[in-house]
Design a protein around this motif. Structure first.
Motif, PDB file in Angstrom:
ATOM      1  N   ALA A  82     -34.597  64.681  72.143  1.00  0.00           N
ATOM      2  CA  ALA A  82     -34.683  65.997  72.763  1.00  0.00           C
ATOM      3  C   ALA A  82     -35.650  66.009  73.950  1.00  0.00           C
ATOM      4  N   GLU A  83     -36.605  65.084  73.959  1.00  0.00           N
ATOM      5  CA  GLU A  83     -37.627  65.051  74.999  1.00  0.00           C
ATOM      6  C   GLU A  83     -37.242  64.055  76.089  1.00  0.00           C
ATOM      7  N   PRO A  84     -37.927  64.109  77.242  1.00  0.00           N
ATOM      8  CA  PRO A  84     -37.641  63.141  78.306  1.00  0.00           C
ATOM      9  C   PRO A  84     -37.808  61.684  77.863  1.00  0.00           C
ATOM     10  N   ARG A  85     -38.748  61.415  76.953  1.00  0.00           N
ATOM     11  CA  ARG A  85     -38.928  60.050  76.443  1.00  0.00           C
ATOM     12  C   ARG A  85     -39.044  60.106  74.921  1.00  0.00           C
ATOM     13  N   THR A  86     -38.287  59.251  74.249  1.00  0.00           N
ATOM     14  CA  THR A  86     -38.322  59.193  72.792  1.00  0.00           C
ATOM     15  C   THR A  86     -38.516  57.745  72.362  1.00  0.00           C
ATOM     16  N   GLU A  87     -39.668  57.468  71.772  1.00  0.00           N
ATOM     17  CA  GLU A  87     -39.922  56.120  71.265  1.00  0.00           C
ATOM     18  C   GLU A  87     -39.056  55.864  70.025  1.00  0.00           C
ATOM     19  N   VAL A  88     -38.648  54.601  69.852  1.00  0.00           N
ATOM     20  CA  VAL A  88     -37.827  54.219  68.705  1.00  0.00           C
ATOM     21  C   VAL A  88     -38.572  53.130  67.941  1.00  0.00           C
ATOM     22  N   PRO A  89     -39.547  53.524  67.112  1.00  0.00           N
ATOM     23  CA  PRO A  89     -40.347  52.509  66.403  1.00  0.00           C
ATOM     24  C   PRO A  89     -39.514  51.574  65.544  1.00  0.00           C
ATOM     25  N   ALA A  90     -38.415  52.090  65.005  1.00  0.00           N
ATOM     26  CA  ALA A  90     -37.588  51.262  64.119  1.00  0.00           C
ATOM     27  C   ALA A  90     -36.986  50.061  64.840  1.00  0.00           C
ATOM     28  N   LEU A  91     -36.973  50.108  66.182  1.00  0.00           N
ATOM     29  CA  LEU A  91     -36.410  48.997  66.943  1.00  0.00           C
ATOM     30  C   LEU A  91     -37.479  48.118  67.576  1.00  0.00           C
ATOM     31  N   LEU A 112     -28.883  58.878  79.580  1.00  0.00           N
ATOM     32  CA  LEU A 112     -29.737  58.264  78.567  1.00  0.00           C
ATOM     33  C   LEU A 112     -29.885  56.782  78.903  1.00  0.00           C
ATOM     34  N   THR A 113     -31.109  56.386  79.161  1.00  0.00           N
ATOM     35  CA  THR A 113     -31.404  55.004  79.531  1.00  0.00           C
ATOM     36  C   THR A 113     -32.218  54.339  78.436  1.00  0.00           C
ATOM     37  N   LEU A 114     -31.856  53.116  78.106  1.00  0.00           N
ATOM     38  CA  LEU A 114     -32.597  52.361  77.106  1.00  0.00           C
ATOM     39  C   LEU A 114     -33.626  51.479  77.817  1.00  0.00           C
ATOM     40  N   ASP A 115     -34.890  51.822  77.645  1.00  0.00           N
ATOM     41  CA  ASP A 115     -35.995  51.084  78.249  1.00  0.00           C
ATOM     42  C   ASP A 115     -36.538  50.110  77.198  1.00  0.00           C
ATOM     43  N   VAL A 116     -36.290  48.821  77.412  1.00  0.00           N
ATOM     44  CA  VAL A 116     -36.675  47.794  76.438  1.00  0.00           C
ATOM     45  C   VAL A 116     -37.766  46.909  77.042  1.00  0.00           C
ATOM     46  N   THR A 117     -38.891  46.836  76.347  1.00  0.00           N
ATOM     47  CA  THR A 117     -39.988  45.946  76.749  1.00  0.00           C
ATOM     48  C   THR A 117     -40.333  45.021  75.590  1.00  0.00           C
ATOM     49  N   ASP A 118     -41.274  44.139  75.828  1.00  0.00           N
ATOM     50  CA  ASP A 118     -41.693  43.223  74.760  1.00  0.00           C
ATOM     51  C   ASP A 118     -42.331  43.960  73.595  1.00  0.00           C
ATOM     52  N   THR A 119     -42.838  45.162  73.867  1.00  0.00           N
ATOM     53  CA  THR A 119     -43.574  45.888  72.834  1.00  0.00           C
ATOM     54  C   THR A 119     -42.769  46.986  72.145  1.00  0.00           C
ATOM     55  N   GLY A 120     -41.587  47.340  72.683  1.00  0.00           N
ATOM     56  CA  GLY A 120     -40.852  48.402  72.014  1.00  0.00           C
ATOM     57  C   GLY A 120     -39.644  48.875  72.795  1.00  0.00           C
ATOM     58  N   VAL A 121     -38.979  49.885  72.223  1.00  0.00           N
ATOM     59  CA  VAL A 121     -37.757  50.452  72.802  1.00  0.00           C
ATOM     60  C   VAL A 121     -37.946  51.955  72.948  1.00  0.00           C
ATOM     61  N   THR A 122     -37.552  52.482  74.110  1.00  0.00           N
ATOM     62  CA  THR A 122     -37.666  53.909  74.392  1.00  0.00           C
ATOM     63  C   THR A 122     -36.347  54.412  74.960  1.00  0.00           C
ATOM     64  N   VAL A 123     -35.924  55.589  74.497  1.00  0.00           N
ATOM     65  CA  VAL A 123     -34.772  56.262  75.100  1.00  0.00           C
ATOM     66  C   VAL A 123     -35.304  57.249  76.124  1.00  0.00           C
ATOM     67  N   VAL A 124     -34.916  57.070  77.371  1.00  0.00           N
ATOM     68  CA  VAL A 124     -35.374  57.926  78.470  1.00  0.00           C
ATOM     69  C   VAL A 124     -34.237  58.865  78.851  1.00  0.00           C
ATOM     70  N   GLN A 125     -34.547  60.150  78.895  1.00  0.00           N
ATOM     71  CA  GLN A 125     -33.544  61.161  79.225  1.00  0.00           C
ATOM     72  C   GLN A 125     -33.812  61.706  80.627  1.00  0.00           C
ATOM     73  N   SER A 128     -26.875  57.233  68.217  1.00  0.00           N
ATOM     74  CA  SER A 128     -27.045  56.021  67.420  1.00  0.00           C
ATOM     75  C   SER A 128     -27.231  54.830  68.350  1.00  0.00           C
ATOM     76  N   ILE A 129     -27.994  53.847  67.886  1.00  0.00           N
ATOM     77  CA  ILE A 129     -28.187  52.597  68.630  1.00  0.00           C
ATOM     78  C   ILE A 129     -27.813  51.449  67.698  1.00  0.00           C
ATOM     79  N   GLY A 130     -26.773  50.732  68.052  1.00  0.00           N
ATOM     80  CA  GLY A 130     -26.347  49.595  67.253  1.00  0.00           C
ATOM     81  C   GLY A 130     -27.023  48.333  67.737  1.00  0.00           C
ATOM     82  N   VAL A 131     -27.474  47.530  66.794  1.00  0.00           N
ATOM     83  CA  VAL A 131     -28.114  46.248  67.101  1.00  0.00           C
ATOM     84  C   VAL A 131     -27.104  45.147  66.784  1.00  0.00           C
ATOM     85  N   TYR A 132     -26.788  44.333  67.799  1.00  0.00           N
ATOM     86  CA  TYR A 132     -25.752  43.314  67.648  1.00  0.00           C
ATOM     87  C   TYR A 132     -26.308  41.942  67.995  1.00  0.00           C
ATOM     88  N   GLY A 133     -25.834  40.941  67.252  1.00  0.00           N
ATOM     89  CA  GLY A 133     -26.232  39.567  67.508  1.00  0.00           C
ATOM     90  C   GLY A 133     -25.247  38.603  66.901  1.00  0.00           C
TER      91      GLY A 133
END
Length: 830
Positions: free
Chosen positions: A497-506, A454-467, A477-482
């Protein structure tokens, strides 16, 4: 036995054909062990009551028997010619039908870890280890798991010997200088769960609790046994009550005994007579980590009284039904009983790491898979069958719910008690309690191999979990820390469940310093954060307060180390900064292990000294504020990384510290020896002071570390000359021999190791050779040409699967380390 055909044994097809027509009622076995104090041989008399019920009329069948000779074979009162019916490793019976009584008298040579073994200390001890296919080495039997029967043992031993079996003895009679111990019939058991142990044991008994219990060990370990007895008894009593309540069926034995032995390969769940390697009787007060390990083994073996003994897999493709469940049950019970406390998260993380390590190798396989024969079954006792299966079960429990899952298990045990279980039977029991399609779940998680990334693909426009890899359903779960110090400001739970899952909440969190993937530890996968999060973990991961998050951080960093994108220097930096803030001794142990792995295996040779020095400096700094439990962990780490003059002076002073466990003091001395700061005279003096009966082996390991050719030659001879180095010592002896700073001295000897391995296997057995490869493989002077030679040796047709797999695994791990060293030689995160 030495020289056995590695492809021999029993096939799944043969076992299925035999169980289709044969049912076994009982075994009445007499073992005469009176010759073992002075020799290697014992005799067996096996009376087997069985039925042949083939629909096609009378046919031929056979019993399994490995013996040096058979003197007497009687079928239904008719004497048969042993020379005619005992051929190879089978007692072959002519066409027959109906009920039968077979009597076989044979004599055998005691083995070393298989069948009935003979261990010598200042006295002699005899003990059995029958799994998976070695009861036949002690008496004639139908040696397969689904042909369960009762076992009644009579054992003839010297008068001063104590005897233990699956039931309490019903009678002990003296006949001259011989004692005859008689044990009543057991419940129906698979052959591998029967057991006999005998010798001049020191015995501690307890009559408290639901059944009598006893602990047995060598007399030379009486002090350690007495010290730990109540702790072991108390956990055993509490665990027995917990399992009986959770599984809905009372333990069906009349006693529960632990027998601690010098050469037992690990631990074995013999019904009511669990055998252990006696290294768990720690020679000094146990540390928190040692107590954790011992408790988990105790719980694992006890759960087998239900998973394996009460309900037995039909064949070895169902091994995971015993072992994965036992690993899961041990962790679950440890949490219920307060054994793990906050360390529950550490234990599960370590289980995932062990499973992932195996899943990254080409030898990976489905948790549940066909096993064609015994040779394949022997190679199946691995981290996939144990640790990965337990991880899968933990996910299933989380999805179904713990109460529902336990109710399903009660149903499973009630339906199959005394019989055989299967994956299909388990799914049938659990399915009514969940809306999940468990057949589909099983195909994806249990019946397919490999691990998803599971790879976290982070761009300026959004976050995607790539399987990547097999697409599986994950609850993650994805924890946001700062902030400073680093703290969780948000957390998102989602299903992937899919090869790519967008995470709009992030979408508005893409610039957060740390997005910690799987920070609640809810799935099984390799974790690949975005580059910014990796940098944050290395720099500030020590600030994470939640134990689950800290474990996920460490597990993530280790995965990045193994794959090469994170250089060893960055990992050591992370570990060093964590040592002064970590308070849990078990997590601290996991951190120091990671640091040593990075500074040793995954560092380039020029880096190793400086990284070890840095890790040792962090250990010394942390000692100033460490409590007693943490102090032991840090001192143990120093035994592998101390380097500078001041650090070595500290190591020297710790040798006289009685609060440091004796085994760790041996490791401290070995470090000094390896670096040329101690010599054979100091080793001799330490051995003289150590009352431990195994001090001779600790001294041998220290001598193996000496930076001189004669010491290396002696060590290699000990390692690869029968009977070899005891299993419990291999983990110490191997690293002592293959010192990373002795490359010039060891390069040719690593090649010699490969040349002598197969002759050693023929001299001892394939199991012993595979253990040597696993625990004492050359870790120094590993190069591409050397790895190529390992692959060539593994391809040799004569090798048993268990040794071939062990060699291939070591070669792949060496290749992985070499690749990581090449990729990170510039010290840059990739």
């Amino acid at each position: 036995m030495p020289g056995e055909d590695p492809t021999g044994g029993l096939t799944a097809a043969e076992a299925a054909a035999r169980s289709a027509v044969v049912s076994v009622t009982s075994y009445d076995v007499t073992l005469d062990l009176t010759g073992l104090p002075e020799g290697e041989y014992f005799s067996s008399r096996s009376i087997v009551e069985f039925s042949y019920d083939g629909d096609g009329g009378p046919g031929m069948t056979w019993l399994d028997l490995v013996a040096d000779g058979a003197d007497h074979v009687v079928l239904d009162g008719v004497a048969l010619d042993p020379g005619e019916v005992v051929r190879g490793d089978r007692v072959r019976l002519a066409p027959l039908g109906g009920r039968h009584r077979l009597e076989v008298l044979a004599w055998h040579r005691a083995g070393s870890g298989r069948g009935l073994s003979r261990s010598a200390d200042h006295a002699v001890y005899a003990w059995t280890q029958f799994q998976p296919f070695d009861a036949r080495r002690a008496f004639a039997c139908f040696d397969q798991p689904d042909l369960k029967a009762t076992f009644a043992f009579e054992v003839r031993v010297p008068l001063d010997w104590h005897c233990v079996s699956n039931r309490q003895e019903s009678e002990v009679v003296e006949e001259g200088d011989v004692a005859v111990w008689t044990f009543p019939p057991t419940p129906p058991l698979p052959t591998y769960a029967a057991a006999v142990c005998a010798g001049p044991f020191h015995v501690v008994r307890s009559d408290r609790g639901p059944v009598p219990m006893s602990l047995c060990a060598r007399r030379s370990l009486a002090g350690a046994l007495e010290r730990d007895a109540e702790e072991i008894f108390e956990l055993s009593r509490r665990a027995l009550a917990l399992f009986e309540d959770a599984f809905g069926i009372a333990y069906d034995g009349d006693s529960y005994d632990h027998v601690f032995l010098p050469d037992q390969p690990g631990a074995m769940e013999n019904h009511g007579c669990v055998t252990w390697n006696d290294q768990v009787l720690y020679r000094s007060e146990p540390t928190a980590e040692q107590r954790r390990r011992r408790a988990l083994v105790l719980l694992h073996e006890m759960s087998h009284m239900w998973f394996g003994n009460l309900v037995t897999p039909r064949w070895w493709d169902g091994l995971w039904l015993s072992e994965s469940f036992a690993d899961w049950a041990a962790l679950w019970a440890a949490a219920q009983l307060g054994v793990l406390d906050s360390r529950w998260s550490v234990a599960t993380a370590l289980e995932k790491e062990r499973a992932a390590d195996a899943d990254l190798l080409s030898s990976t396989h489905p948790v549940s898979r066909p096993v064609p024969d015994i040779a394949a079954a022997e190679a199946n006792f691995d981290a996939i069958t144990y640790a990965k299966g337990a991880c899968m079960l933990r996910q299933l429990v989380a999805s179904v719910g713990e109460d529902a899952f336990l109710e399903a298990l009660r149903k499973y045990f009630a339906q199959h008690a005394g019989e055989n279980g299967s994956l299909r039977a388990l799914i049938t029991a659990v399915q009514p309690f969940t809306e999940i399609d468990l057949s589909a779940w099983s195909r994806v998680w249990l019946e397919s191999s490999g691990i998803t990334t599971l790879t976290l693909d982070v761009t300026d426009t959004g976050v995607t979990v790539v399987q990547n890899g097999v697409a599986r359903p994950h609850l993650v779960s994805i924890g946001v820390y700062g902030g400073a110090p680093l703290a969780e400001v948000d957390r998102i739970d989602l299903r992937v469940a899919e090869p790519r899952t967008e995470v709009p909440a992030l979408s508005g969190r893409s610039t957060a310093p740390l997005l910690l993937l799987d920070d609640r530890d809810t799935t099984y996968a390799l974790l690949r954060p975005d580059p910014r999060s990796v940098r944050t973990l290395v720099a500030a991961g020590t600030e994470l307060e939640d134990p689950l998050a800290r474990n996920t951080a460490r597990r993530t960093i280790r995965g990045l180390l193994l794959d090469g994108p994170l250089p060893a220097a960055e990992v050591v930096e992370y570990v060093a900064s964590s040592l002064t803030t970590e308070t849990d001794p078990v997590h601290l142990k996991a951190l120091t292990s990671l640091g040593l792995e990075a500074a040793g295996t995954y560092a380039t040779p020029p880096q190793r000294e400086s990284l070890e020095r840095k890790l040792a400096a962090a250990c010394v700094a942390a000692l100033g504020s460490a409590d007693s439990a943490a102090r032991i962990v840090l001192v143990e780490a120093l035994a592998d990384c101390a380097d500078t003059g001041d650090q070595l002076q500290l190591v020297d002073s710790l040798l006289a510290d009685s609060e440091v466990p004796q085994l760790i003091r041996w490791r401290l001395l070995t470090r000094l020896v390896a670096l040329g700061f101690a010599d054979s005279e100091q080793i001799d003096a330490a051995e003289d002071r150590d009352a431990d009966p195994d001090a001779v082996w600790q001294a041998a390991a220290a001598r193996a570390a000496m930076p001189i050719a004669t010491a290396k030659d002696v060590a290699l001879d000990r390692l690869l000359t029968s009977p070899g180095v005891p299993t419990a010592v291999l983990r110490t002896f191997g690293p002592a021999l293959w010192q990373p700073r002795q490359t010039v001295l060891l390069t040719a000897r690593a090649t010699e190791f490969l040349g002598r391995l197969v002759p050693f296997a023929h001299e001892t057995d394939w199991f012993a050779a595979a253990r040597v490869v696993r625990y004492a493989f050359p870790a120094t002077a590993v190069s591409e040409p050397f790895v190529a030679r390992v692959h060539e040796l593994a391809a040799t047709s004569e090798l048993a699967p268990i040794l071939r797999q062990s060699l291939e695994d070591q070669a792949e791990m060496a290749q992985r380390a070499l690749a990581a060293q090449r990729l990170t030689a510039d010290g840059q995160v990739r």
